[in-house]
Design a protein around this motif. Structure first.
Motif, PDB file in Angstrom:
ATOM      1  N   THR A   1      -4.673 -20.239  -8.081  1.00 18.77           N
ATOM      2  CA  THR A   1      -5.448 -19.148  -8.668  1.00 18.77           C
ATOM      3  C   THR A   1      -5.505 -17.931  -7.745  1.00 18.77           C
ATOM      4  OG1 THR A   1      -7.489 -20.132  -7.798  1.00 18.77           O
ATOM      5  CG2 THR A   1      -6.910 -20.631 -10.097  1.00 18.77           C
ATOM      6  N   GLY A   2      -4.741 -17.939  -6.676  1.00 21.66           N
ATOM      7  CA  GLY A   2      -4.719 -16.808  -5.755  1.00 21.66           C
ATOM      8  C   GLY A   2      -4.030 -15.603  -6.368  1.00 21.66           C
ATOM      9  N   SER A   3      -4.253 -14.438  -5.766  1.00 27.47           N
ATOM     10  CA  SER A   3      -3.612 -13.218  -6.260  1.00 27.47           C
ATOM     11  C   SER A   3      -3.448 -12.228  -5.111  1.00 27.47           C
ATOM     12  CB  SER A   3      -4.442 -12.579  -7.380  1.00 27.47           C
ATOM     13  OG  SER A   3      -5.694 -12.168  -6.897  1.00 27.47           O
ATOM     14  N   LYS A   4      -2.493 -11.325  -5.304  1.00 29.20           N
ATOM     15  CA  LYS A   4      -2.239 -10.256  -4.341  1.00 29.20           C
ATOM     16  C   LYS A   4      -1.868  -9.006  -5.129  1.00 29.20           C
ATOM     17  CE  LYS A   4       0.253  -9.423  -0.062  1.00 29.20           C
ATOM     18  NZ  LYS A   4       1.234  -9.975   0.873  1.00 29.20           N
ATOM     19  N   SER A   5      -2.496  -7.891  -4.788  1.00 30.23           N
ATOM     20  CA  SER A   5      -2.248  -6.649  -5.508  1.00 30.23           C
ATOM     21  C   SER A   5      -2.109  -5.511  -4.510  1.00 30.23           C
ATOM     22  CB  SER A   5      -3.402  -6.373  -6.470  1.00 30.23           C
ATOM     23  OG  SER A   5      -3.212  -5.157  -7.144  1.00 30.23           O
ATOM     24  N   LYS A   6      -1.061  -4.696  -4.704  1.00 29.82           N
ATOM     25  CA  LYS A   6      -0.837  -3.515  -3.868  1.00 29.82           C
ATOM     26  C   LYS A   6      -0.658  -2.316  -4.792  1.00 29.82           C
ATOM     27  CE  LYS A   6       2.564  -5.800  -2.161  1.00 29.82           C
ATOM     28  NZ  LYS A   6       3.740  -6.309  -1.531  1.00 29.82           N
ATOM     29  N   GLY A   7      -1.341  -1.237  -4.489  1.00 30.89           N
ATOM     30  CA  GLY A   7      -1.232  -0.038  -5.305  1.00 30.89           C
ATOM     31  C   GLY A   7      -1.118   1.213  -4.454  1.00 30.89           C
ATOM     32  N   PHE A   8      -0.420   2.221  -5.005  1.00 29.13           N
ATOM     33  CA  PHE A   8      -0.221   3.485  -4.309  1.00 29.13           C
ATOM     34  C   PHE A   8      -0.123   4.584  -5.360  1.00 29.13           C
ATOM     35  CE2 PHE A   8       2.788   6.745  -2.873  1.00 29.13           C
ATOM     36  CZ  PHE A   8       2.143   7.188  -1.721  1.00 29.13           C
ATOM     37  N   THR A   9      -0.823   5.687  -5.140  1.00 26.29           N
ATOM     38  CA  THR A   9      -0.764   6.825  -6.060  1.00 26.29           C
ATOM     39  C   THR A   9      -0.664   8.110  -5.252  1.00 26.29           C
ATOM     40  OG1 THR A   9      -2.159   5.654  -7.636  1.00 26.29           O
ATOM     41  CG2 THR A   9      -1.930   8.005  -7.960  1.00 26.29           C
ATOM     42  N   PHE A  10       0.251   8.995  -5.674  1.00 30.45           N
ATOM     43  CA  PHE A  10       0.377  10.316  -5.067  1.00 30.45           C
ATOM     44  C   PHE A  10       0.313  11.352  -6.177  1.00 30.45           C
ATOM     45  CE2 PHE A  10       2.970  14.037  -4.194  1.00 30.45           C
ATOM     46  CZ  PHE A  10       2.319  14.526  -3.073  1.00 30.45           C
ATOM     47  N   ARG A  11      -0.407  12.425  -5.903  1.00 27.31           N
ATOM     48  CA  ARG A  11      -0.508  13.533  -6.845  1.00 27.31           C
ATOM     49  C   ARG A  11      -0.516  14.821  -6.048  1.00 27.31           C
ATOM     50  NH1 ARG A  11      -5.787  15.376  -9.823  1.00 27.31           N
ATOM     51  NH2 ARG A  11      -4.910  16.718 -11.415  1.00 27.31           N
ATOM     52  N   GLY A  12       0.300  15.776  -6.446  1.00 25.68           N
ATOM     53  CA  GLY A  12       0.353  17.052  -5.754  1.00 25.68           C
ATOM     54  C   GLY A  12       0.876  18.143  -6.663  1.00 25.68           C
ATOM     55  N   GLY A  13       0.657  19.396  -6.265  1.00 28.60           N
ATOM     56  CA  GLY A  13       1.151  20.506  -7.059  1.00 28.60           C
ATOM     57  C   GLY A  13       0.358  21.765  -6.824  1.00 28.60           C
ATOM     58  N   LYS A  14       0.435  22.658  -7.804  1.00 31.73           N
ATOM     59  CA  LYS A  14      -0.296  23.924  -7.745  1.00 31.73           C
ATOM     60  C   LYS A  14      -0.881  24.196  -9.114  1.00 31.73           C
ATOM     61  CE  LYS A  14      -0.133  28.691  -6.343  1.00 31.73           C
ATOM     62  NZ  LYS A  14       0.589  29.760  -5.728  1.00 31.73           N
TER      63      LYS A  14
ATOM     64  N   GLN B   1      -3.677   7.912  -2.566  1.00 28.62           N
ATOM     65  CA  GLN B   1      -4.586   6.776  -2.691  1.00 28.62           C
ATOM     66  C   GLN B   1      -3.783   5.503  -2.504  1.00 28.62           C
ATOM     67  OE1 GLN B   1      -4.507   4.602  -5.690  1.00 28.62           O
ATOM     68  NE2 GLN B   1      -6.105   3.324  -4.870  1.00 28.62           N
ATOM     69  N   ALA B   2      -4.353   4.535  -1.796  1.00 26.89           N
ATOM     70  CA  ALA B   2      -3.691   3.242  -1.596  1.00 26.89           C
ATOM     71  C   ALA B   2      -4.737   2.142  -1.675  1.00 26.89           C
ATOM     72  CB  ALA B   2      -2.984   3.201  -0.245  1.00 26.89           C
ATOM     73  N   SER B   3      -4.339   0.994  -2.212  1.00 22.33           N
ATOM     74  CA  SER B   3      -5.257  -0.141  -2.298  1.00 22.33           C
ATOM     75  C   SER B   3      -4.506  -1.436  -2.046  1.00 22.33           C
ATOM     76  CB  SER B   3      -5.949  -0.182  -3.665  1.00 22.33           C
ATOM     77  OG  SER B   3      -5.002  -0.353  -4.688  1.00 22.33           O
ATOM     78  N   LEU B   4      -5.228  -2.403  -1.510  1.00 24.63           N
ATOM     79  CA  LEU B   4      -4.689  -3.727  -1.229  1.00 24.63           C
ATOM     80  C   LEU B   4      -5.781  -4.737  -1.523  1.00 24.63           C
ATOM     81  CD1 LEU B   4      -2.471  -5.583  -0.007  1.00 24.63           C
ATOM     82  CD2 LEU B   4      -3.543  -5.179   2.208  1.00 24.63           C
ATOM     83  N   LYS B   5      -5.443  -5.784  -2.272  1.00 27.12           N
ATOM     84  CA  LYS B   5      -6.404  -6.824  -2.611  1.00 27.12           C
ATOM     85  C   LYS B   5      -5.706  -8.168  -2.543  1.00 27.12           C
ATOM     86  CE  LYS B   5      -9.539  -8.336  -6.248  1.00 27.12           C
ATOM     87  NZ  LYS B   5     -10.048  -8.078  -7.586  1.00 27.12           N
ATOM     88  N   GLN B   6      -6.351  -9.152  -1.909  1.00 23.95           N
ATOM     89  CA  GLN B   6      -5.752 -10.473  -1.801  1.00 23.95           C
ATOM     90  C   GLN B   6      -6.846 -11.534  -1.866  1.00 23.95           C
ATOM     91  OE1 GLN B   6      -2.918 -10.927   1.313  1.00 23.95           O
ATOM     92  NE2 GLN B   6      -2.629 -13.099   0.934  1.00 23.95           N
ATOM     93  N   ASN B   7      -6.587 -12.593  -2.633  1.00 21.78           N
ATOM     94  CA  ASN B   7      -7.486 -13.734  -2.747  1.00 21.78           C
ATOM     95  C   ASN B   7      -6.673 -15.006  -2.644  1.00 21.78           C
ATOM     96  OD1 ASN B   7     -10.007 -12.444  -3.314  1.00 21.78           O
ATOM     97  ND2 ASN B   7      -9.228 -11.963  -5.340  1.00 21.78           N
ATOM     98  N   GLY B   8      -7.276 -16.036  -2.043  1.00 21.38           N
ATOM     99  CA  GLY B   8      -6.679 -17.363  -2.036  1.00 21.38           C
ATOM    100  C   GLY B   8      -7.140 -18.134  -3.263  1.00 21.38           C
ATOM    101  N   ASP B   9      -6.887 -19.422  -3.277  1.00 18.06           N
ATOM    102  CA  ASP B   9      -7.322 -20.256  -4.396  1.00 18.06           C
ATOM    103  C   ASP B   9      -8.842 -20.307  -4.458  1.00 18.06           C
ATOM    104  OD1 ASP B   9      -4.740 -20.815  -5.129  1.00 18.06           O
ATOM    105  OD2 ASP B   9      -4.652 -22.736  -4.085  1.00 18.06           O
ATOM    106  N   TYR B  10      -9.382 -20.201  -5.661  1.00 18.20           N
ATOM    107  CA  TYR B  10     -10.821 -20.300  -5.849  1.00 18.20           C
ATOM    108  C   TYR B  10     -11.242 -21.768  -5.783  1.00 18.20           C
ATOM    109  CZ  TYR B  10     -10.726 -15.441  -7.277  1.00 18.20           C
ATOM    110  OH  TYR B  10     -10.564 -14.088  -7.289  1.00 18.20           O
TER     111      TYR B  10
END
Length: 193
Positions: A149-162, A130-139
């Motif tokens: 008031t701007g923001s930037k967010s990056k996320g990444f999740t990996f899950r695996g196994g048996k 899973q990956a996500s990206l979010k960005q906002n400028g000044d409100y």
């Protein structure tokens, strides 16, 4: 995460600026709450008011809030409660599925994208990314710009196994990087002539 938890009865939040949302259960926050992400205890929100939980809400399949005496099963310091974030359950079935979500907003000229892909097999092997990206400028308001008031967010999740009926193993990795701005105070200057 904090905005999503506010919808649960008995949960409110402490907001710092437009981006930092810290959950508060029955009037308690920080080290009085336990945050679990896939059975791993997180302590990044234990400090000051400006430290919110670093969990990407897009990576969660189930979010549970445990209040009262049931929270003590997770630790003696869970006086306020426990927030349990779990990924999707594993299906013992040959399947491949995913989804992508795109959003935009006019105030702040912001956008967000989230994508997830999961693969499961009958023999119990599974992998999910899973990956996500979010960005906002000044409100903006009708009369002025809310500076910084701007923001930037990056996320990444990996899950695996048996996973089998009685045994199995799992590898889980979660990454979230937030860059947030805090509103600069408005300075008014008056001149007397």
């Amino acid at each position: 995460m904090g905005d999503a938890l506010k919808e649960v009865a008995g949960v409110s939040s402490i907001n710092t600026g437009s981006s930092i949302v810290k959950p508060m259960i029955n009037g308690m926050h920080s080290s009085r709450l336990i945050m679990l992400n896939n059975n791993v205890r997180l302590q990044d929100q234990d400090w000051g008011i400006e430290h919110a939980p670093n969990i990407d809400v897009n990576a969660a399949s189930q979010i549970s809030v445990i209040k009262g005496a049931g929270a003590l099963a997770y630790g003696g310091d869970a006086i306020g409660g426990v927030v349990v974030v779990n990924p999707a359950r594993v299906f013992l079935k040959d399947t491949l599925f995913g989804k992508t979500t795109l959003n935009g907003q006019s105030n702040g000229r912001g956008y967000s994208a989230n994508t997830k892909l999961s693969k499961y097999t009958k023999k119990g092997w599974f992998a999910s990314i899973q990956a996500s990206l979010k960005q906002n400028g000044d409100y903006e308001t009708p009369n002025y710009v809310l500076t910084n008031t701007g923001s930037k967010s990056k996320g990444f999740t990996f899950r695996g196994g048996k996973q089998n009926f009685e045994s199995g193993f799992e590898v889980f990795y979660s990454y979230l990087n937030n860059e947030i701005g805090i509103l600069e105070p408005l300075v008014l200057v008056t001149l007397k002539i």
